[in-house]
Design a protein around this motif. Structure first.
Motif, PDB file in Angstrom:
ATOM      1  N   ALA A   1       0.907  -1.233  -0.177  1.00  0.00           N
ATOM      2  CA  ALA A   1      -0.106  -0.135  -0.071  1.00  0.00           C
ATOM      3  C   ALA A   1       0.910   1.206  -0.059  1.00  0.00           C
ATOM      4  O   ALA A   1       1.915   1.366   0.733  1.00  0.00           O
ATOM      5  N   PHE A   2       0.464   2.086  -0.955  1.00  0.00           N
ATOM      6  CA  PHE A   2       1.379   3.416  -0.833  1.00  0.00           C
ATOM      7  C   PHE A   2       0.416   4.589  -0.546  1.00  0.00           C
ATOM      8  O   PHE A   2      -0.972   4.465  -0.842  1.00  0.00           O
ATOM      9  N   ASP A   3       1.104   5.648  -0.070  1.00  0.00           N
ATOM     10  CA  ASP A   3       0.072   6.748   0.291  1.00  0.00           C
ATOM     11  C   ASP A   3      -0.598   7.556  -1.159  1.00  0.00           C
ATOM     12  O   ASP A   3      -1.814   8.060  -0.775  1.00  0.00           O
ATOM     13  N   GLY A   4       0.343   7.496  -1.975  1.00  0.00           N
ATOM     14  CA  GLY A   4      -0.096   8.131  -3.280  1.00  0.00           C
ATOM     15  C   GLY A   4       1.099   8.419  -4.032  1.00  0.00           C
ATOM     16  O   GLY A   4       2.273   7.878  -3.845  1.00  0.00           O
TER      17      GLY A   4
ATOM     18  N   THR B   1       2.957  -1.511   4.466  1.00  0.00           N
ATOM     19  CA  THR B   1       2.757   0.049   3.708  1.00  0.00           C
ATOM     20  C   THR B   1       4.009   0.496   3.754  1.00  0.00           C
ATOM     21  O   THR B   1       4.800   0.503   4.604  1.00  0.00           O
ATOM     22  N   LEU B   2       4.084   1.055   2.673  1.00  0.00           N
ATOM     23  CA  LEU B   2       5.040   2.120   2.152  1.00  0.00           C
ATOM     24  C   LEU B   2       4.857   3.507   2.187  1.00  0.00           C
ATOM     25  O   LEU B   2       5.200   4.031   1.232  1.00  0.00           O
ATOM     26  N   GLY B   3       4.592   4.030   3.318  1.00  0.00           N
ATOM     27  CA  GLY B   3       4.208   5.450   3.348  1.00  0.00           C
ATOM     28  C   GLY B   3       3.975   6.075   4.928  1.00  0.00           C
ATOM     29  O   GLY B   3       3.638   4.936   5.882  1.00  0.00           O
ATOM     30  N   VAL B   4       3.990   6.966   4.973  1.00  0.00           N
ATOM     31  CA  VAL B   4       3.536   7.591   6.370  1.00  0.00           C
ATOM     32  C   VAL B   4       2.161   7.497   6.732  1.00  0.00           C
ATOM     33  O   VAL B   4       1.776   7.272   7.839  1.00  0.00           O
ATOM     34  N   LEU B   5       1.295   7.891   5.880  1.00  0.00           N
ATOM     35  CA  LEU B   5      -0.141   7.924   6.038  1.00  0.00           C
ATOM     36  C   LEU B   5      -0.589   6.397   6.211  1.00  0.00           C
ATOM     37  O   LEU B   5      -1.184   6.170   7.090  1.00  0.00           O
ATOM     38  N   SER B   6      -0.315   5.460   5.258  1.00  0.00           N
ATOM     39  CA  SER B   6      -0.544   3.964   5.116  1.00  0.00           C
ATOM     40  C   SER B   6       0.042   3.274   6.591  1.00  0.00           C
ATOM     41  O   SER B   6      -0.954   2.604   6.981  1.00  0.00           O
ATOM     42  N   SER B   7       1.187   3.662   6.883  1.00  0.00           N
ATOM     43  CA  SER B   7       1.578   3.064   8.163  1.00  0.00           C
ATOM     44  C   SER B   7       0.985   3.579   9.303  1.00  0.00           C
ATOM     45  O   SER B   7       0.652   2.790  10.257  1.00  0.00           O
ATOM     46  N   LEU B   8       0.744   4.767   9.476  1.00  0.00           N
ATOM     47  CA  LEU B   8      -0.043   5.540  10.440  1.00  0.00           C
ATOM     48  C   LEU B   8      -1.657   4.609  10.611  1.00  0.00           C
ATOM     49  O   LEU B   8      -1.990   4.342  11.781  1.00  0.00           O
ATOM     50  N   GLU B   9      -2.013   4.549   9.579  1.00  0.00           N
ATOM     51  CA  GLU B   9      -3.662   4.188   9.599  1.00  0.00           C
ATOM     52  C   GLU B   9      -3.370   2.438   9.902  1.00  0.00           C
ATOM     53  O   GLU B   9      -4.227   2.003  10.771  1.00  0.00           O
ATOM     54  N   ALA B  10      -2.483   1.803   9.412  1.00  0.00           N
ATOM     55  CA  ALA B  10      -2.202   0.385   9.767  1.00  0.00           C
ATOM     56  C   ALA B  10      -1.816   0.146  11.249  1.00  0.00           C
ATOM     57  O   ALA B  10      -2.144  -0.828  11.768  1.00  0.00           O
ATOM     58  N   SER B  11      -1.187   1.127  11.850  1.00  0.00           N
ATOM     59  CA  SER B  11      -0.702   0.985  13.223  1.00  0.00           C
ATOM     60  C   SER B  11      -1.928   0.980  14.279  1.00  0.00           C
ATOM     61  O   SER B  11      -1.675   0.635  15.262  1.00  0.00           O
TER      62      SER B  11
ATOM     63  N   PRO C   1       6.099   0.011   8.465  1.00  0.00           N
ATOM     64  CA  PRO C   1       7.486   0.610   8.962  1.00  0.00           C
ATOM     65  C   PRO C   1       7.617   2.111   8.984  1.00  0.00           C
ATOM     66  O   PRO C   1       8.748   2.490   9.421  1.00  0.00           O
ATOM     67  N   PHE C   2       6.830   3.040   8.788  1.00  0.00           N
ATOM     68  CA  PHE C   2       6.793   4.406   8.935  1.00  0.00           C
ATOM     69  C   PHE C   2       5.927   5.054   9.627  1.00  0.00           C
ATOM     70  O   PHE C   2       5.359   5.954   9.394  1.00  0.00           O
ATOM     71  N   VAL C   3       5.675   4.452  10.999  1.00  0.00           N
ATOM     72  CA  VAL C   3       4.892   5.095  11.873  1.00  0.00           C
ATOM     73  C   VAL C   3       5.639   6.264  12.635  1.00  0.00           C
ATOM     74  O   VAL C   3       6.971   6.148  13.036  1.00  0.00           O
TER      75      VAL C   3
END
Length: 791
Positions: free
Chosen positions: A35-38, A99-109, A121-123
């Motif tokens: 999953a990418f942020d955009g 998840t390879l993005g800060v938005l997707s990592s935050l959402e996943a966490s 990995p980008f929380v």
């Protein structure tokens, strides 16, 4: 809301993890959905790095694939990112979601009740709801995430170490601040807490609007990770900042510095985070539970400086910064003068002032030899005399003396035999030979000094590199201590202890740099160069130096106790045969033997000289010039002279006793010099033998110390080792690496002393002479019953 990490969007710098062991079963093959942020210029770089690292780790054991149809691209909104993650989690063909993005990592966490592994990995480290389990993992079934450490404050202070600023422009990524609620406010709170006046600027996909928006009162720029700005626009942004004379600092790391941003404290981003992601995926494949994998992530520290940018804006970079920074500069700024070991020695032998002065002394001595030779050759004299006497005496001489007379004379003399003259000539020849041997001795000494000075430069460069790497290790440990403190595994004491250690290591690095400068000055002096003229060495590291050692030809003779013993005997013979010190004293002994023989012959041997003279009266005038004299105007004479000093008050006997005593002294001195030459050779060989053996032991010690440090760092990160254990392991690693470097250079320097003690060096011999030397060595070994087969 807590202060936000400097690693805001993608400022991810890796570490290592020691996973907990469990029986969480996973298939041997795995399909990973991403999953990418955009859309972002960074997507391909991070995805390619992750795919490569996972492939390297699991190749041969697992089949991991990243099908294109299982990639979810958001539009930089939380809703689109959440929908993409939901789709991948629901797809039965996807085994793991990444998840390879800060938005997707935050959402996943923030998810719970996961049916399959989810790796985020980008929380960013500002969400207080994320509380790790007591074991350091997420504590949520199937969830593994990495928390970026808070480094924003650290980087702001590091920027101030490079340049003082009053007002700062902070460049936010528009996509990140618009997609993550509260992130801009959190960063601005940090700036306010630090007492920094700032202007916030949003960055999208073009540099021009950003440069136009930066106000005129800004005197420095802080660049947060830009997920939307293409690389070519980043270059234009950096160029625009240079044109305005603004220093800049990147949160992302070296990637931006290579594109023209002035500095960054973060190491290379994508390789480190990719390795950590790959390790987590591998651990899951091996059966570890995702929720047990540690969430703490040490970003590490490594100051990178673009010196071209700093020079372009006219910034005087502080000494402390230059000492510890990785410097990026254009090839145009590299030093043109390059030297190697052989070149340094050759230049010293051509230009060294001591050697030039000694050559002039030899030239002066040669002229003196010609002077003593002249006493044995015919001596011719020419003269003219004009005499005026009083008139009455001229008249009374009856023509024998005119009042005014002009007379020309010519004379010749030849020593038929003079033992003193022949002794003087022969002694001057022998002493000139001794002077020439003194020149050879000086030449060898200067050659050894230049070789040693060059090796000391290499040694100091190696030790400086080691100190700089140790400084970076301390920075890494400091960041690890900060991570441990941030998740409650330790208190502020560990952080303060590493901050203290960092200051000490900076001082050590500065001292190492000063010692390198001192070594370079000494080499320049020996080469008669401007003392602080820059140069680069051809050899850059220990591998290059070891390659030089292979060319010396003697290494194989150090292999065993017996071969080393035979080598010592051979080299002693070589030293006695080739020593300029022994040859010089032999020349002086021969000269003194000639003097002694002369003093003995002086008791009975006379000098024999032949002489001839002719004179002619050229003009006579005045009174008495008209009177007949009865003789013509030309006179001549021939004489044979024999002289023998019969008695000189006992001087002859004294001279004889003195010459005999001096000859005896020289012969005793010759024995003493011979002993010193042999002692120098044996001492040099024993020291070289010791340092040769130390190379392998030091290498093993260094390898063990490095492995021990890696283990202790991992254990410290998990809380199973104390800070004292880590400091001890780091110190041990530092000392071991210094000792390995010292062992190599000690052996090379000792080997130079061995070859100097032998009256020469293989390094400066042509191939034919080197082979001749080694052939003699091999023949000697064969005579001793130990044939050597040269490699």
């Amino acid at each position: 809301m807590r202060a936000i990490s400097v690693a805001v969007a993608l400022a991810v710098l890796g570490g290592s993890v020691l996973p907990a062991v469990s029986a969480y079963a996973q298939p041997a093959d795995m399909t990973i959905g991403v999953a990418f942020d955009g859309p972002s210029p960074l997507n391909d770089a991070i995805f390619d790095a992750v795919q490569r690292e996972i492939g390297l780790l699991v190749s041969g054991r697992f089949q991991v694939q990243f099908p294109a149809e299982y990639r979810a691209m958001g539009d930089w909104s939380v809703g689109s990112v959440a929908a993409g993650i939901d789709r991948l989690l629901a797809d039965p063909d996807v085994d793991l979601v990444l998840t390879l993005g800060v938005l997707s990592s935050l959402e996943a966490s923030r998810r719970t009740n996961l049916a399959k592994p989810l790796v985020a990995p980008f929380v960013l480290g500002f969400d207080d709801s994320l509380v790790p389990s007591p074991g350091g993992g997420s504590g949520v079934t199937n969830l593994s995430y990495l928390v970026m450490p808070k480094t924003f404050e650290r980087d702001l202070r590091a920027f101030r170490d490079v340049v003082e600023y009053e007002r700062l422009a902070v460049l936010f990524s528009a996509n990140v601040v618009e997609g993550i609620e509260g992130i801009r406010e959190g960063l601005e709170a940090v700036l306010q807490a630090e007492g920094i006046s700032f202007q916030g600027v949003l960055v999208r996909d073009s540099a021009a609007p950003v440069l136009a928006e930066i106000s005129g009162d800004v005197d420095a720029v802080f660049v947060l990770p830009q997920v939307q700005l293409p690389d070519d626009e980043m270059v234009l942004l950096a160029q625009g900042l240079v044109a305005r004379g603004l220093p800049s600092f990147s949160l992302l790391g070296r990637r931006d510095v290579e594109r023209g941003i002035m500095a960054s404290l973060n190491p290379e981003v994508f390789p480190r985070i990719s390795r950590r992601i790959a390790l987590n995926v591998q651990n899951i494949l091996l059966g570890d539970r995702p929720e047990d994998l540690r969430v703490a992530f040490a970003a590490g520290e490594r100051l990178t400086l673009n010196l071209d940018t700093a020079n372009a804006i006219g910034l005087p970079v502080p000494w402390r910064v230059l000492t510890e920074a990785d410097v990026i500069e254009s090839q145009d700024e590299t030093v043109a003068r390059q030297i190697d070991l052989l070149g340094a020695v050759s230049e010293a032998m051509a230009s060294n002032r001591d050697l030039v002065a000694q050559r002039l002394a030899v030239e002066s001595g040669a002229a003196g030899v010609d002077g003593t030779r002249g006493l044995l050759l015919p001596q011719v004299d020419l003269g003219a005399t004009h005499v005026t006497i009083d008139e009455d005496r001229a008249e009374a001489s009856f023509g024998s003396a005119s009042q005014r007379t002009l007379e020309a004379t010519a004379g010749i003399s030849q020593v038929l035999y003079s033992d003193d003259a022949w002794t003087g000539f022969r002694v001057s020849q022998l002493r000139q030979r001794a002077l020439e041997l003194q020149l050879e001795r000086t030449r060898l000494d200067i050659g050894q000094d230049a070789a040693t000075a060059y090796l000391q430069v290499l040694r100091s460069m190696s030790l400086e590199r080691i100190q700089r790497e140790n400084l970076q290790q301390t920075r890494s440990n400091l960041e690890l201590a900060r991570v441990r403190a941030s998740i409650g595994q330790s208190g502020p004491a560990d952080v303060l202890r590493f901050e203290s250690q960092l200051a000490i290591n900076v001082s050590d690095a500065i001292e190492a740099n000063a010692l390198r400068n001192v070594a370079e000055i000494e080499l320049n002096r020996l080469l008669h160069r401007p003392l602080e003229e820059d140069f680069q060495t051809a050899e850059k590291n220990l591998a290059d130096v070891l390659a030089l050692l292979e060319n010396q030809g003697l290494n194989q003779y150090f292999g065993s106790k017996r071969s080393f013993s035979i080598l010592r005997e051979f080299m002693v013979i070589e030293a006695a045969r080739r020593s300029p010190e022994l040859s010089a004293i032999d020349a002086n002994i021969a000269a003194q033997e000639r003097v002694s023989a002369n003093t003995a012959r002086a008791m009975w041997l006379p000098d024999l000289v032949a002489q001839g003279e002719v004179s002619r009266t050229l003009d006579e005038s005045g009174a008495g010039s008209d009177a007949p004299s009865g003789a013509d105007d030309t006179d001549w004479s021939i004489a044979l002279g024999l002289s023998f000093p019969l008695f000189q008050g006992g001087a002859k006997f004294a001279d004889r006793r003195e010459s005999s005593a001096e000859l005896a002294r020289l012969r005793i001195d010759r024995q003493s010099v011979g002993e010193r030459v042999e002692q120098r050779m044996r001492n040099a060989l024993h020291l070289a033998g010791s340092s040769h053996a130390a190379i392998e032991q030091a290498r093993r010690a260094n390898e063990a110390a490095r492995q021990s440090l890696a283990i202790v760092v991992d254990s410290y990160s998990q809380g199973t080792n104390s800070i004292l254990d880590l400091l001890d392991a780091q110190t041990n690693s530092l000392v071991a690496e210094q000792q390995e470097s010292a062992a190599v250079f000690d052996f090379f320097i000792d080997l130079m002393e061995v070859q100097r003690a032998a009256g020469g060096t293989l390094l400066f011999l042509d191939q034919a002479k080197r082979e001749s030397f080694l052939d003699r060595c091999d023949a000697f070994f064969a005579e001793q019953g130990m044939p050597i087969h040269r490699r």
